[in-house]
Motif scaffolding. Structure first.
Motif, PDB file in Angstrom:
ATOM      1  N   ALA A  45       0.832  -1.206   0.000  1.00 41.02           N
ATOM      2  CA  ALA A  45       0.000   0.000   0.000  1.00 41.02           C
ATOM      3  C   ALA A  45       0.869   1.260   0.000  1.00 41.02           C
ATOM      4  CB  ALA A  45      -0.939  -0.009   1.206  1.00 41.02           C
ATOM      5  N   TRP A  64       0.734   3.921  -2.996  1.00 42.48           N
ATOM      6  CA  TRP A  64       0.351   5.310  -2.735  1.00 42.48           C
ATOM      7  C   TRP A  64       1.470   6.299  -3.085  1.00 42.48           C
ATOM      8  CZ3 TRP A  64      -2.195   3.255   2.249  1.00 42.48           C
ATOM      9  CH2 TRP A  64      -3.535   2.926   1.996  1.00 42.48           C
ATOM     10  N   LEU A  73      -8.092   1.416  -2.153  1.00 42.46           N
ATOM     11  CA  LEU A  73      -7.782  -0.006  -2.218  1.00 42.46           C
ATOM     12  C   LEU A  73      -8.971  -0.807  -1.714  1.00 42.46           C
ATOM     13  CD1 LEU A  73      -4.161   0.077  -0.741  1.00 42.46           C
ATOM     14  CD2 LEU A  73      -4.916   0.478  -3.088  1.00 42.46           C
ATOM     15  N   VAL A 108      -6.401  -7.409  -3.760  1.00 39.16           N
ATOM     16  CA  VAL A 108      -6.447  -5.947  -3.706  1.00 39.16           C
ATOM     17  C   VAL A 108      -6.794  -5.411  -5.089  1.00 39.16           C
ATOM     18  CG1 VAL A 108      -5.165  -3.825  -3.223  1.00 39.16           C
ATOM     19  CG2 VAL A 108      -4.646  -5.917  -1.934  1.00 39.16           C
ATOM     20  N   PHE A 121      -7.038  -1.805  -6.904  1.00 36.32           N
ATOM     21  CA  PHE A 121      -6.770  -0.398  -6.643  1.00 36.32           C
ATOM     22  C   PHE A 121      -7.465   0.442  -7.691  1.00 36.32           C
ATOM     23  CE2 PHE A 121      -3.135  -1.627  -9.221  1.00 36.32           C
ATOM     24  CZ  PHE A 121      -2.857  -0.531 -10.017  1.00 36.32           C
TER      25      PHE A 121
END
Length: 176
Positions: free
Chosen positions: A53, A57, A65, A84, A86
């Motif tokens: 993450a 980011w 997410l 996940v 995104f």
């Protein structure tokens, strides 16, 4: 706030509109690592997710997410990975991937063929040694977002061979 896992199905309850439940990283850890079965495996997956993450980011600061799969359940079997999705604008994705090739390493690839080294086909390549299964969802294309909402709200068959159309479940959304 993450709702309680249903004690009978061991799944998160689904929202009526199939939207994700909003959560913080701390809540995800508290409920799906510290308070869930198979803690050792979940610690490993969550550690990989936390780093994943952060890396994502740095490339996409506004990414949301969506977390799904066995990790966000209380099933007896230990989770293999964390799914996940995104969500970012497709123009942001194109810009980052054109400028920074290392961002591609954050995605899952399936059915990849290669010339070098000696192997010629990889069935599935996942970030972080297979601990993360990562998919891009273009947040600026509503029909694609809705397809992911539908798919991620479906509970899988216990035998692992498809999805049920009589049981829906929840999933999570974490932002930076």
């Amino acid at each position: 706030m993450i709702p309680a896992v249903d004690p009978d199905t061991r799944l998160l309850p689904a929202n009526a509109d199939k939207s994700p439940h909003l959560a913080t990283m701390d809540e995800v850890y508290r409920i799906f690592v510290a308070g869930a079965p198979n803690r050792d495996r979940r610690e490993l997956i969550f550690g990989a997710f936390r780093i994943y993450a952060q890396l994502l980011w740095t490339h996409f600061p506004d990414a949301r997410l969506w977390l799904n799969g066995g990790f966000v359940t209380y099933k007896d079997a230990e989770p293999h990975d964390l799914d996940v999705a995104f969500l970012v604008d497709s123009t942001d994705l194109a810009r980052v991937f054109q400028a920074e090739s290392d961002a591609l390493s954050l995605l899952t690839f399936q059915g990849v063929s290669s010339q070098q080294p000696a192997f010629s086909h990889i069935g599935r390549l996942q970030p972080f040694g297979g601990l993360i299964d990562s998919f891009f969802v273009p947040s600026d294309i509503p029909q694609v977002v809705n397809t992911w909402k539908d798919r991620w709200s479906m509970a899988s068959n216990p035998a692992g061979d498809g999805y049920r159309n009589d049981l829906f479940k929840g999933y999570l959304e974490v932002g930076a």
